[in-house]
Design a protein around this motif. Structure first.
Motif, mmCIF file in Angstrom:
data_model
loop_
_atom_site.group_PDB
_atom_site.id
_atom_site.type_symbol
_atom_site.label_atom_id
_atom_site.label_comp_id
_atom_site.label_asym_id
_atom_site.label_seq_id
_atom_site.Cartn_x
_atom_site.Cartn_y
_atom_site.Cartn_z
ATOM 1 N N LEU A 279 -2.070 2.673 -0.026
ATOM 2 C CA LEU A 279 -0.687 2.413 -0.442
ATOM 3 C C LEU A 279 -0.565 0.972 -0.919
ATOM 4 N N THR A 280 -1.118 0.052 -0.131
ATOM 5 C CA THR A 280 -1.066 -1.365 -0.484
ATOM 6 C C THR A 280 -1.879 -1.652 -1.739
ATOM 7 N N VAL A 281 -3.113 -1.166 -1.765
ATOM 8 C CA VAL A 281 -4.027 -1.478 -2.862
ATOM 9 C C VAL A 281 -3.538 -0.862 -4.173
ATOM 10 N N HIS A 282 -3.254 0.423 -4.155
ATOM 11 C CA HIS A 282 -2.881 1.151 -5.375
ATOM 12 C C HIS A 282 -1.532 0.703 -5.925
ATOM 13 N N VAL A 283 -0.495 0.706 -5.093
ATOM 14 C CA VAL A 283 0.859 0.464 -5.592
ATOM 15 C C VAL A 283 1.054 -0.995 -6.009
ATOM 16 N N ILE A 284 0.565 -1.931 -5.199
ATOM 17 C CA ILE A 284 0.746 -3.345 -5.548
ATOM 18 C C ILE A 284 -0.005 -3.688 -6.834
ATOM 19 N N THR A 285 -1.227 -3.183 -6.991
ATOM 20 C CA THR A 285 -1.993 -3.462 -8.204
ATOM 21 C C THR A 285 -1.330 -2.840 -9.429
#
Length: 394
Positions: free
Chosen positions: A138-144
């Motif tokens: 969630l952190t890696v995909h959405v923030i990027t």
């Protein structure tokens, strides 16, 4: 609760700072003969300092909300849109220090303000993550993905400034029509904020039961007078307006109702402005872009795509496919969100191809950048909110 209150206050501080900085950027543009003479302008220096303060406050909001919720604050529309606005401002600040162009800030910050105002219309409660989102991806995909979209948005803002400077708005043309359409779209977003705020203040609510896309009974509360009803709806609130039409389960009728109300209010608002001005609304903004350096705006737009495209590719496609394989045991489906992410990627790939191999620079490049941002916004708003899919919880 104290940290949650601090988080909300930090977002408010950033909102106010961006607004004040916009005024100072306006003074910087007005007080310089050209972009080249900006460096000695004190209004611009004050503007970027205030913008930086607002950005630091915005980052503080993001961090404190992360601490309170226990997860990256990008799990719902309010969190994602505010994070998107934060990254947009961050990308602008970076480009500002590279190119020293106040014209970009005069248009970038108002768009960030509109985005934050739009986000504030969604529920701001902090809730536990649903099982589908309980992953570090969630952190890696959405923030990027959000960072890539924010950088690409800067390209569109530079393109808009370029078009306002170079399109002749005194004569009827296709260019004038489409440029006015872009301004009309921004007014529609403001219409959403205005209509949503009005009905929120009045406390309007209408509760309905319906059958969702999984054939399960559910309930929903409308905060606008319902124009469209959910699948097999029944009213649970007496003496409220009945929907004019029932929508199939794949369509979120509540969101469609919100969209149509926003459209109606935005159209009325646009017509009022046109009647007052007696000329295209774009002509009101054109003087603020007259001193912009066209070659510089073209370069900023191109470089923003060069940076934003690989970041978007990484976040919206590669990381998304890895997470999809972990969550659903497949790298790719044809969920509406996935399809539009691919369409966005293909568009910007075509942008770079046309720019590098066909020499589409200047006005053509500016139009492509603006169209790309419209595609991103359609993906964010229409696909997320109206079309039901695996990403509808966002």
């Amino acid at each position: 609760m104290e940290l949650a209150s601090l988080s909300a206050n930090l977002l408010l501080i950033s909102f106010v700072a961006y607004f004040v900085a916009t005024l100072f950027f306006g003074g910087a543009v007005k007080g310089t003969k050209s972009e080249a003479s900006y460096k000695s302008n004190r209004w611009g220096k004050i503007a970027i300092v205030i913008t930086s303060i607002g950005f630091v406050s915005h980052v503080g909001f993001f961090i404190t909300r992360w601490i309170v919720s226990g997860h990256a604050p990008v799990s719902n529309m309010f969190e994602f849109i505010t994070a998107f606005a934060m990254m947009l401002v961050g990308a602008f600040i970076l480009l500002f220090y590279l190119y020293r162009t106040p014209s970009l800030g005069l248009f970038a910050l108002p768009i960030a303000i509109i985005i934050i105002a739009y986000a504030s219309m969604f529920p701001r409660d902090i809730a536990p993550l649903i099982p589908a989102l309980q992953s570090y991806w969630l952190t890696v995909h959405v923030i990027t993905a959000a960072l890539g979209e924010a950088i690409l948005a800067i390209s569109a803002i530079a393109g808009l400034v370029y078009l306002l400077k170079n399109v002749d708005l005194t004569k009827k043309s296709k260019q004038r029509f489409w440029l006015e359409s872009i301004i009309f779209t921004l007014i529609l977003v403001f219409g959403f904020v205005l209509s949503s705020t009005t009905f929120t203040i009045t406390g309007y609510e209408a509760k309905f039961s319906f059958i969702d896309k999984n054939d399960n009974p559910a309930q929903i509360v409308y905060n606008y007078p319902p124009l469209f009803g959910m699948n097999e709806y029944e009213s649970l609130t007496p003496d409220t307006m009945k929907p004019f039409a029932e929508m199939p389960a794949i369509v979120n009728a509540k969101t469609l109702t919100t969209f149509v109300w926003s459209l109606l209010v935005g159209i009325v608002l646009y017509l009022i402005i046109r009647i007052i001005l007696r000329r295209p609304v774009a002509t009101m903004l054109q003087p603020f872009a007259k001193k912009a350096n066209s070659k510089l705006m073209d370069e900023i737009g191109y470089r923003a795509v060069l940076i934003g495209f690989p970041v978007f590719t990484l976040g919206a496609l590669i990381f998304a496919m890895i997470w999809a394989h972990e969550a659903w045991s497949r790298f790719w489906g044809w969920d509406p969100k996935e399809v539009w992410a691919l369409i966005t990627w293909l568009f910007y790939a075509a942008f770079l191809h046309l720019r590098l191999s066909r020499g589409w620079e200047g006005e053509k490049s500016a139009w492509l950048a603006v169209i790309g941002f419209i595609i991103i916004m359609f993906n964010l708003l229409a696909v997320n909110l109206i079309i039901a899919g695996l990403h509808s919880y966002a």
